[in-house]
Scaffold this active site. Structure first.
Site, PDB file in Angstrom:
ATOM      1  CD  GLN A 139      31.185  66.720  20.080  1.00  0.00           C
ATOM      2  OE1 GLN A 139      31.079  67.673  20.852  1.00  0.00           O
ATOM      3  NE2 GLN A 139      30.171  66.319  19.332  1.00  0.00           N
ATOM      4  CE  LYS A 153      28.748  70.471  21.678  1.00  0.00           C
ATOM      5  NZ  LYS A 153      28.824  69.003  21.756  1.00  0.00           N
ATOM      6  CG  ASP A 158      26.573  66.152  26.385  1.00  0.00           C
ATOM      7  OD1 ASP A 158      25.931  67.134  25.947  1.00  0.00           O
ATOM      8  OD2 ASP A 158      27.630  65.741  25.882  1.00  0.00           O
TER       9      ASP A 158
END
Ligand code: NDP
Length: 285
Positions: free
Chosen positions: A97, A53, A120
């Site tokens: 994460q 990422k 997200d």
């Protein structure tokens, strides 16, 4: 002949578009989009995802800020960091994460992220907006699947779409997205009766269960579009999807490979969401 939908190629095109757009916005505002990436502990898979990422951000002209916290970080310490990042003007997207260690309350952490910076798309507020059909930051994998279908010129409206898997990060949000595009949507799961029969009704079959090569040709209507979200290792350690690629590709009209299908689109949509959050926060178009 089956059409292979290359997520890798579509992602490369989109990443170039995002790079050009971040450069244009920098010229206009003097500011650069910023993504904060929080990792807790030493999970090797998480480290790979986080590094991918950060690399993708740097290639697209997005600043990334890494926060690697120890395994025993407390809920309060993690919440404090999220609150600090919520208030940081250089940060437009925040991602934590997953999975988090068991002692942390994942739902509360995700709920603490400002919905405006929730790149997200996991915050209940954004999930709610999606379900009432309003524009919002959408979870990256479902958003990537929709983008693949649209960019491949696949008609969605009026089609039968069957989704296998009902997780909060893939199955449910992709169902909402397909519904918003006027597909007739069926969501299936581990208790669904006669799964092959239900799946073989699908014009568009989206599979996200985490079982190597589970979906065989019996599940697939001739000519169907098959989107394989799964990422698994088989008995000999080979990376495979939830779909038995070779036989299914002989029957399907369109299919995504693993690797090189949905995976590259997921990270790309994270970049797209960060750019979107930057535009929204700075009221710039
Ligand atoms: P979850 O484990 O959260 O959910 C799995 C879902 O599949 C559940 O709804 C479960 O049903 C259902 N399921 C499991 N077994 C069966 C079965 N035999 N028949 C029918 N349904 C079944 O998984 P995720 O959604 O997080 O991930 C799914 C897969 O997608 C994984 O391989 C993951 O690695 C991959 N993935 C890939 C991404 C990418 O970028 N390419 C991103 C995210 C995930 P029930 O609810 O009844 O238990």
């Amino acid at each position: 002949m089956t059409n292979i939908i290359s997520g890798k190629e579509l992602a490369a095109t989109m990443r170039q578009e995002i790079k050009e757009e971040t450069a244009r916005l920098y010229e206009k505002t003097g500011k650069q989009p910023g993504l904060a990436v929080i990792q807790v502990g030493e999970n090797p898979a998480s480290s790979v995802y986080v590094n991918n990422k950060k690399k993708a951000c740097s290639e697209a002209g997005i600043k990334s800020f890494g926060y690697h916290l120890p395994d025993d970080v407390t809920q309060e310490e993690l919440l404090d960091l999220v609150h600090t990042l919520n208030a940081d003007r250089n940060v437009h997207g925040i991602l934590c994460q997953l999975p988090l260690p068991d002692h942390l309350n994942e739902f509360e952490i995700l709920r603490a992220v400002s919905p405006q910076k929730d790149v997200d798309g996991f915050h209940p507020y954004n999930v709610g907006l999606l379900s009432v059909g309003k524009k919002t930051l959408v979870s990256c994998t479902p958003a990537g699947i929709l983008e693949m279908l649209v960019r491949s010129g696949i008609e969605i409206s009026g089609k039968e779409c069957v989704i296998v898997g009902r997780s909060n990060i893939v199955g449910k949000p992709v169902a909402q997205l397909m519904l918003s595009k006027n597909a007739t949507v069926t969501v299936t799961h581990s208790r669904t009766k006669d799964l092959p029969a239900v799946c073989s009704r699908a014009d568009i079959l989206i599979v996200a269960i985490g079982r190597p090569r589970f979906v065989t040709a019996d599940f697939v209507k001739p000519g169907a579009v098959v989107i394989d979200v799964g990422i698994n290792r088989d008995d000999v350690g080979k990376l495979v999807g939830d779909v038995d690629f070779e036989p299914v590709s002989e029957k399907a009209g369109w299919i995504t490979p693993v690797p090189g299908g949905v995976g590259p689109m997921t990270i790309t949509m994270l970049l797209a969401n960060t750019l979107e959050a930057f535009r929204d926060i700075n009221a710039v178009s």
